[in-house]
Design a protein around this motif. Structure first.
Motif, PDB file in Angstrom:
ATOM      1  N   GLN A  50       6.653   4.286   2.003  1.00 54.80           N
ATOM      2  CA  GLN A  50       7.363   3.956   0.759  1.00 54.80           C
ATOM      3  C   GLN A  50       7.475   5.178  -0.135  1.00 54.80           C
ATOM      4  O   GLN A  50       8.503   5.412  -0.772  1.00 54.80           O
ATOM      5  N   ALA A  51       6.377   5.942  -0.210  1.00 49.75           N
ATOM      6  CA  ALA A  51       6.368   7.139  -1.059  1.00 49.75           C
ATOM      7  C   ALA A  51       7.379   8.165  -0.546  1.00 49.75           C
ATOM      8  O   ALA A  51       8.062   8.832  -1.335  1.00 49.75           O
ATOM      9  N   VAL A  52       7.491   8.273   0.777  1.00 44.86           N
ATOM     10  CA  VAL A  52       8.490   9.178   1.360  1.00 44.86           C
ATOM     11  C   VAL A  52       9.886   8.699   0.971  1.00 44.86           C
ATOM     12  O   VAL A  52      10.732   9.491   0.535  1.00 44.86           O
ATOM     13  N   ASP A  53      10.097   7.373   1.081  1.00 49.69           N
ATOM     14  CA  ASP A  53      11.403   6.800   0.735  1.00 49.69           C
ATOM     15  C   ASP A  53      11.748   7.035  -0.738  1.00 49.69           C
ATOM     16  O   ASP A  53      12.912   7.217  -1.093  1.00 49.69           O
ATOM     17  N   GLU A  88      -7.062  -8.355  11.005  1.00 50.01           N
ATOM     18  CA  GLU A  88      -6.633  -9.036   9.779  1.00 50.01           C
ATOM     19  C   GLU A  88      -5.533  -8.237   9.094  1.00 50.01           C
ATOM     20  O   GLU A  88      -5.585  -7.008   9.027  1.00 50.01           O
ATOM     21  N   ALA A  89      -4.572  -8.955   8.565  1.00 48.00           N
ATOM     22  CA  ALA A  89      -3.533  -8.304   7.769  1.00 48.00           C
ATOM     23  C   ALA A  89      -4.065  -8.189   6.350  1.00 48.00           C
ATOM     24  O   ALA A  89      -4.269  -9.199   5.675  1.00 48.00           O
ATOM     25  N   LEU A  90      -4.354  -6.980   5.912  1.00 51.38           N
ATOM     26  CA  LEU A  90      -4.929  -6.789   4.586  1.00 51.38           C
ATOM     27  C   LEU A  90      -3.842  -6.402   3.602  1.00 51.38           C
ATOM     28  O   LEU A  90      -2.931  -5.659   3.938  1.00 51.38           O
ATOM     29  N   PRO A  91      -3.948  -6.888   2.381  1.00 61.45           N
ATOM     30  CA  PRO A  91      -2.991  -6.463   1.362  1.00 61.45           C
ATOM     31  C   PRO A  91      -3.207  -4.981   1.063  1.00 61.45           C
ATOM     32  O   PRO A  91      -4.334  -4.497   1.111  1.00 61.45           O
ATOM     33  N   VAL A  92      -2.125  -4.254   0.792  1.00 57.65           N
ATOM     34  CA  VAL A  92      -2.275  -2.849   0.411  1.00 57.65           C
ATOM     35  C   VAL A  92      -1.709  -2.661  -0.993  1.00 57.65           C
ATOM     36  O   VAL A  92      -0.818  -3.400  -1.417  1.00 57.65           O
ATOM     37  N   PRO A  93      -2.253  -1.679  -1.713  1.00 56.74           N
ATOM     38  CA  PRO A  93      -1.790  -1.459  -3.084  1.00 56.74           C
ATOM     39  C   PRO A  93      -0.307  -1.095  -3.102  1.00 56.74           C
ATOM     40  O   PRO A  93       0.177  -0.409  -2.201  1.00 56.74           O
ATOM     41  N   ASP A  94       0.389  -1.557  -4.106  1.00 57.87           N
ATOM     42  CA  ASP A  94       1.794  -1.198  -4.277  1.00 57.87           C
ATOM     43  C   ASP A  94       2.023  -1.059  -5.779  1.00 57.87           C
ATOM     44  O   ASP A  94       2.570  -1.935  -6.446  1.00 57.87           O
ATOM     45  N   THR A  95       1.549   0.055  -6.319  1.00 56.29           N
ATOM     46  CA  THR A  95       1.516   0.251  -7.769  1.00 56.29           C
ATOM     47  C   THR A  95       2.741   1.000  -8.273  1.00 56.29           C
ATOM     48  O   THR A  95       2.881   1.204  -9.472  1.00 56.29           O
ATOM     49  N   GLY A  96       3.603   1.451  -7.349  1.00 60.38           N
ATOM     50  CA  GLY A  96       4.818   2.136  -7.782  1.00 60.38           C
ATOM     51  C   GLY A  96       4.779   3.637  -7.605  1.00 60.38           C
ATOM     52  O   GLY A  96       5.822   4.286  -7.616  1.00 60.38           O
ATOM     53  N   SER A  97       3.591   4.204  -7.431  1.00 59.34           N
ATOM     54  CA  SER A  97       3.538   5.642  -7.133  1.00 59.34           C
ATOM     55  C   SER A  97       2.414   5.918  -6.146  1.00 59.34           C
ATOM     56  O   SER A  97       1.398   5.210  -6.115  1.00 59.34           O
ATOM     57  N   ILE A  98       2.601   6.956  -5.329  1.00 61.31           N
ATOM     58  CA  ILE A  98       1.617   7.242  -4.287  1.00 61.31           C
ATOM     59  C   ILE A  98       0.287   7.675  -4.903  1.00 61.31           C
ATOM     60  O   ILE A  98      -0.780   7.355  -4.373  1.00 61.31           O
ATOM     61  N   LEU A 117      -2.353  15.145  -1.555  1.00 61.22           N
ATOM     62  CA  LEU A 117      -0.922  15.155  -1.903  1.00 61.22           C
ATOM     63  C   LEU A 117      -0.396  16.594  -1.945  1.00 61.22           C
ATOM     64  O   LEU A 117       0.738  16.865  -1.536  1.00 61.22           O
ATOM     65  N   ASN A 118      -1.230  17.507  -2.420  1.00 66.17           N
ATOM     66  CA  ASN A 118      -0.824  18.905  -2.454  1.00 66.17           C
ATOM     67  C   ASN A 118      -0.592  19.451  -1.038  1.00 66.17           C
ATOM     68  O   ASN A 118       0.387  20.151  -0.778  1.00 66.17           O
ATOM     69  N   ALA A 119      -1.499  19.105  -0.138  1.00 69.94           N
ATOM     70  CA  ALA A 119      -1.354  19.546   1.264  1.00 69.94           C
ATOM     71  C   ALA A 119      -0.077  18.961   1.858  1.00 69.94           C
ATOM     72  O   ALA A 119       0.676  19.643   2.566  1.00 69.94           O
TER      73      ALA A 119
END
Lengths: 201, 201
Positions: free
Chosen positions: A143-146, A75-85, A191-193
């Protein structure tokens, strides 16, 4: 092969609806009773069909579970896209918490640790279930990398694994509910790692 | 109460030896068959005693398991002291890998995810089992703080949890063996988080 077509295009035909009801009932029964007590009769009853309808397509409980896992994993599940990782990972963590606190994720983990290992087909399907949960969020990390929030060398899968691990750890060792404090802590550590270059591909 | 005394001083008396053999056999059977198939008869047979000897002290399989878990959780276990926190954690990780790859840790985790949750006494005992595994290494972390390898604010339990989580994650999601590559990666991520001040008490 017809199953595949129905699944993909969601025609809404009776056969497709019945199939979806039965596979949903399989997961619901798994959550309610666990694998050891999973029965064809209970799945049929929950799906509102006669048990011969189930047996015709899925001769055993393992066939049912295999199909439910495989379908879910496609299934293609929606993923969060809140603007920050940071907030994307918190949202993903809350979804995972729902699956692990009382949901199907806990039962599937129990299954991996017990009978799952005795059937290579089912073992492969359970692995795909958890892989899919993690992999669907790979675009979120990209996206966060971009956006420059993470180093370009960051490996999305390594980040997601590091982030998800403490949630599974709590489920397995104490069984206590996974809460927001744990989720935000897991986000910080992961995120720190990543920013320290420890999660590079 | 006599049990406690025997356990502590290891008099080597027959009663203490029989008790230890039975509790060891309980864990061995758990690894061999899993909780669902655990039987008094098999435990007695493995321990080389008559089953009435088992039933006299432990009326049910759950009583046996509760006592085995509690006894294990009170044992003073040696901890690695290799001179640096990096290699100490690698040594701890290898021990944990043995328990989780094919050992009793995997069966106890399966138990937490299934029937363990239905009995509060057993649930508490399984939690103590994993707590003990982590807590016994607290002095190892304290030594590292004293040597200046970690910040003084580092919370030993948070460090050990962060370090252990990826090992449990692999066991639960794929069932693949926990190997040295995973262990050293988990050490790097946990120590980095500690040094970044993310694992403070």
């Amino acid at each position: 092969m017809n199953q595949q077509v129905n699944r993909g295009v969601r025609t809404g035909g009776r056969s497709a609806r019945v199939r979806e009801a039965i596979l949903t009932a399989t997961f619901d029964e798994l959550v309610a009773t666990g694998y050891a007590a999973l029965s064809m009769e209970a799945v049929a009853s929950r799906a509102g069909v006669h048990k011969t309808t189930v047996y015709r397509r899925w001769p055993t409980v393992d066939d049912l579970l295999l199909d439910a896992l495989t379908t879910w994993s496609q299934e293609a599940l929606p993923v969060p896209d809140t603007g920050s990782i940071d907030t994307d990972l918190v949202a993903l963590g809350r979804e995972l918490a729902d699956a692990l606190n009382d949901g199907v994720g806990r039962q599937i983990a129990a299954f991996v640790l017990t009978s799952g290992l005795r059937s290579s087909r089912l073992s492969e399907a359970t692995r795909r279930y958890f892989d899919h949960q993690a992999l669907r969020a790979v675009p979120t990390v990209r996206q966060a990398v971009d956006r420059g929030e993470l180093p370009e060398t960051c490996d999305a899968n390594a980040l997601l694994t590091t982030f998800r691990a403490p949630l599974f750890y709590r489920m397995v060792t104490t069984g206590d509910p996974i809460d927001d404090a744990l989720i935000t802590h897991a986000v910080d550590v992961a995120l720190n790692a990543a920013r320290a270059g420890l999660l590079s591909g």
